[in-house]
Design an enzyme around this catalytic site. Structure first.
Site, PDB file in Angstrom:
ATOM      1  N   TYR A   1      11.297   1.237  -2.173  1.00  0.00           N
ATOM      2  CA  TYR A   1      10.269   1.159  -3.224  1.00  0.00           C
ATOM      3  C   TYR A   1      10.706   1.975  -4.450  1.00  0.00           C
ATOM      4  O   TYR A   1      10.615   1.498  -5.583  1.00  0.00           O
ATOM      5  CB  TYR A   1       8.938   1.670  -2.665  1.00  0.00           C
ATOM      6  CG  TYR A   1       7.751   1.456  -3.580  1.00  0.00           C
ATOM      7  CD1 TYR A   1       7.288   0.177  -3.873  1.00  0.00           C
ATOM      8  CD2 TYR A   1       7.090   2.534  -4.155  1.00  0.00           C
ATOM      9  CE1 TYR A   1       6.207  -0.020  -4.713  1.00  0.00           C
ATOM     10  CE2 TYR A   1       5.996   2.345  -4.997  1.00  0.00           C
ATOM     11  CZ  TYR A   1       5.563   1.068  -5.274  1.00  0.00           C
ATOM     12  OH  TYR A   1       4.490   0.870  -6.109  1.00  0.00           O
TER      13      TYR A   1
ATOM     14  N   SER B   1       6.018   3.014 -11.304  1.00  0.00           N
ATOM     15  CA  SER B   1       5.227   3.886 -10.409  1.00  0.00           C
ATOM     16  C   SER B   1       5.760   5.296 -10.578  1.00  0.00           C
ATOM     17  O   SER B   1       6.903   5.498 -11.036  1.00  0.00           O
ATOM     18  CB  SER B   1       5.424   3.425  -8.967  1.00  0.00           C
ATOM     19  OG  SER B   1       4.974   4.397  -8.059  1.00  0.00           O
TER      20      SER B   1
HETATM   21  N1  NAP Z   1      -1.956   0.872  -6.217  1.00  0.00           N
HETATM   22  C1  NAP Z   1      -1.217   1.907  -6.509  1.00  0.00           C
HETATM   23  O1  NAP Z   1      -1.534   3.041  -6.133  1.00  0.00           O
HETATM   24  C2  NAP Z   1       0.034   1.725  -7.324  1.00  0.00           C
HETATM   25  C3  NAP Z   1       0.657   2.872  -7.829  1.00  0.00           C
HETATM   26  C4  NAP Z   1       1.821   2.719  -8.580  1.00  0.00           C
HETATM   27  C5  NAP Z   1       2.314   1.446  -8.854  1.00  0.00           C
HETATM   28  N2  NAP Z   1       1.680   0.355  -8.342  1.00  0.00           N
HETATM   29  C6  NAP Z   1       2.227  -0.970  -8.657  1.00  0.00           C
HETATM   30  O2  NAP Z   1       1.206  -1.732  -9.254  1.00  0.00           O
HETATM   31  C7  NAP Z   1       1.448  -3.121  -9.017  1.00  0.00           C
HETATM   32  C8  NAP Z   1       0.202  -3.753  -8.447  1.00  0.00           C
HETATM   33  O3  NAP Z   1      -0.085  -3.135  -7.217  1.00  0.00           O
HETATM   34  P1  NAP Z   1      -1.492  -3.223  -6.469  1.00  0.00           P
HETATM   35  O4  NAP Z   1      -1.767  -1.881  -5.956  1.00  0.00           O
HETATM   36  O5  NAP Z   1      -2.473  -3.937  -7.300  1.00  0.00           O
HETATM   37  O6  NAP Z   1      -1.028  -4.139  -5.221  1.00  0.00           O
HETATM   38  P2  NAP Z   1      -1.741  -5.369  -4.486  1.00  0.00           P
HETATM   39  O7  NAP Z   1      -3.186  -5.112  -4.395  1.00  0.00           O
HETATM   40  O8  NAP Z   1      -0.997  -5.557  -3.204  1.00  0.00           O
HETATM   41  O9  NAP Z   1      -1.441  -6.578  -5.462  1.00  0.00           O
HETATM   42  C9  NAP Z   1      -0.103  -6.992  -5.626  1.00  0.00           C
HETATM   43  C10 NAP Z   1      -0.091  -8.352  -6.275  1.00  0.00           C
HETATM   44  O10 NAP Z   1       1.274  -8.779  -6.413  1.00  0.00           O
HETATM   45  C11 NAP Z   1       1.388 -10.124  -5.932  1.00  0.00           C
HETATM   46  N3  NAP Z   1       2.712 -10.318  -5.362  1.00  0.00           N
HETATM   47  C12 NAP Z   1       3.328  -9.538  -4.431  1.00  0.00           C
HETATM   48  N4  NAP Z   1       4.505 -10.061  -4.122  1.00  0.00           N
HETATM   49  C13 NAP Z   1       4.666 -11.197  -4.856  1.00  0.00           C
HETATM   50  C14 NAP Z   1       5.678 -12.166  -4.970  1.00  0.00           C
HETATM   51  N5  NAP Z   1       6.819 -12.093  -4.261  1.00  0.00           N
HETATM   52  N6  NAP Z   1       5.497 -13.196  -5.834  1.00  0.00           N
HETATM   53  C15 NAP Z   1       4.366 -13.286  -6.537  1.00  0.00           C
HETATM   54  N7  NAP Z   1       3.373 -12.401  -6.501  1.00  0.00           N
HETATM   55  C16 NAP Z   1       3.510 -11.358  -5.647  1.00  0.00           C
HETATM   56  C17 NAP Z   1       0.293 -10.247  -4.884  1.00  0.00           C
HETATM   57  O11 NAP Z   1      -0.136 -11.589  -4.790  1.00  0.00           O
HETATM   58  P3  NAP Z   1       0.248 -12.546  -3.564  1.00  0.00           P
HETATM   59  O12 NAP Z   1       0.187 -11.730  -2.322  1.00  0.00           O
HETATM   60  O13 NAP Z   1      -0.767 -13.629  -3.663  1.00  0.00           O
HETATM   61  O14 NAP Z   1       1.617 -13.035  -3.863  1.00  0.00           O
HETATM   62  C18 NAP Z   1      -0.813  -9.394  -5.466  1.00  0.00           C
HETATM   63  O15 NAP Z   1      -1.633 -10.148  -6.335  1.00  0.00           O
HETATM   64  C19 NAP Z   1       2.651  -3.197  -8.067  1.00  0.00           C
HETATM   65  O16 NAP Z   1       3.819  -3.447  -8.824  1.00  0.00           O
HETATM   66  C20 NAP Z   1       2.688  -1.804  -7.455  1.00  0.00           C
HETATM   67  O17 NAP Z   1       3.971  -1.460  -7.016  1.00  0.00           O
HETATM   68  C21 NAP Z   1       0.551   0.447  -7.589  1.00  0.00           C
END
Ligand code: NAP
Length: 238
Positions: free
Chosen positions: A155, A142
């Site tokens: 984070y 990120s």
């Molecule tokens: N969205 C943004 O703006 C952004 C920006 C920078 C980086 N990121 C990174 O991008 C990645 C995806 O984020 P997102 O925005 O798509 O978030 P999201 O919509 O909350 O999706 C996160 C996914 O991770 C899974 N997950 C979380 N904790 C877990 C665990 N302990 N074991 C197994 N699976 C787990 C969740 O599935 P379950 O709940 O079913 O376990 C979910 O499918 C993350 O690493 C986040 O930090 C996001």
């Protein structure tokens, strides 16, 4: 350009958000996909969408922060689905608060999911990529992994850690013809960022999960040799 059709990918956190968009983009390229997460219902819904695109798709339910659960689930996926060519370490959680306000359990959970989870899944998959002498690992950090902010200590620590892990891994496995790419997205209109009210999701002003997925696919299609020699770090921050 790399031909992706028929390869097998594992996308952690593939039931929603960026992981789901990436899994769907992979399926459109003819890549067979296994997705993982803790919420089985979301995974099942995504599997139906993946299969409708004509690829093989399966899922596994496990917590990436539990190494025994990771190794057991990946061994079963290898038996039922096959070995993997591409790993996307996408699963992650976010919570914000000051050092004084955030309780130690939340702080620890963020590190264990985002950093140790990335390490555990990589450790479980790496032997099969080395055996093939080819593979791609994409680790999702990120912009919070580049700069801290007043409420992001846990984070940011986890995402700084992912960059350090990933950059070291890239140097470790370059000789095995394995590309390691670290992504440092800024805000993307995923489920997570909308729930945290980081964005209203307006496609005119913020990157969409499908845009992020398109960048991953484009990266995978780049000539392998050039990518193996480069630092392989990129950010979607403007
Ligand atoms: N969205 C943004 O703006 C952004 C920006 C920078 C980086 N990121 C990174 O991008 C990645 C995806 O984020 P997102 O925005 O798509 O978030 P999201 O919509 O909350 O999706 C996160 C996914 O991770 C899974 N997950 C979380 N904790 C877990 C665990 N302990 N074991 C197994 N699976 C787990 C969740 O599935 P379950 O709940 O079913 O376990 C979910 O499918 C993350 O690493 C986040 O930090 C996001």
């Amino acid at each position: 350009m790399e031909n992706l059709k028929g390869k097998n990918a594992l996308v952690t956190g593939g039931g929603r958000g960026l992981g789901k968009a990436t899994a769907l983009a992979f399926a459109k390229e003819g890549i067979n996909v296994a997705i993982t997460g803790r919420n089985e219902q979301l995974l099942k819904e995504t599997i139906s969408e993946l299969r409708a695109l004509g690829v093989q798709a399966t899922y596994a339910v496990f917590d990436v922060a539990n190494f025994d659960a990771v190794t057991t689930a990946i061994a079963k996926l290898n038996t039922d689905f096959g070995t993997f060519d591409i790993l996307v370490n996408n699963a992650g959680v976010a919570a914000f608060g000051s050092v004084l306000d955030m309780d130690p359990k939340t702080w620890k959970d963020i590190i264990e999911t985002n950093l140790l989870g990335t390490y555990y899944v990589t450790k479980a998959i790496l032997p099969q990529l080395i055996e093939k002498n080819e593979g791609d690992i994409i680790n999702v950090s990120s912009t919070a992994g580049l700069n801290g902010a007043g409420t992001t200590s846990a984070y940011s620590a986890s995402k700084f850690g992912v960059i350090g892990f990933s950059d070291s891994l890239m140097r470790e496995v370059r000789k095995n013809n394995i590309r390691v790419c670290t992504l440092m997205p800024s805000t993307i209109a995923s489920d997570m960022s909308k729930e945290l009210k980081l964005t209203d999701g307006n496609p005119e002003t913020v990157l969409q999960p499908e845009d992020f997925a398109e960048l991953i696919v484009a990266n995978l299609k780049l000539p392998r040799r050039a990518m193996l020699k480069s630092a392989s770090l990129w950010s979607t921050n403007p």
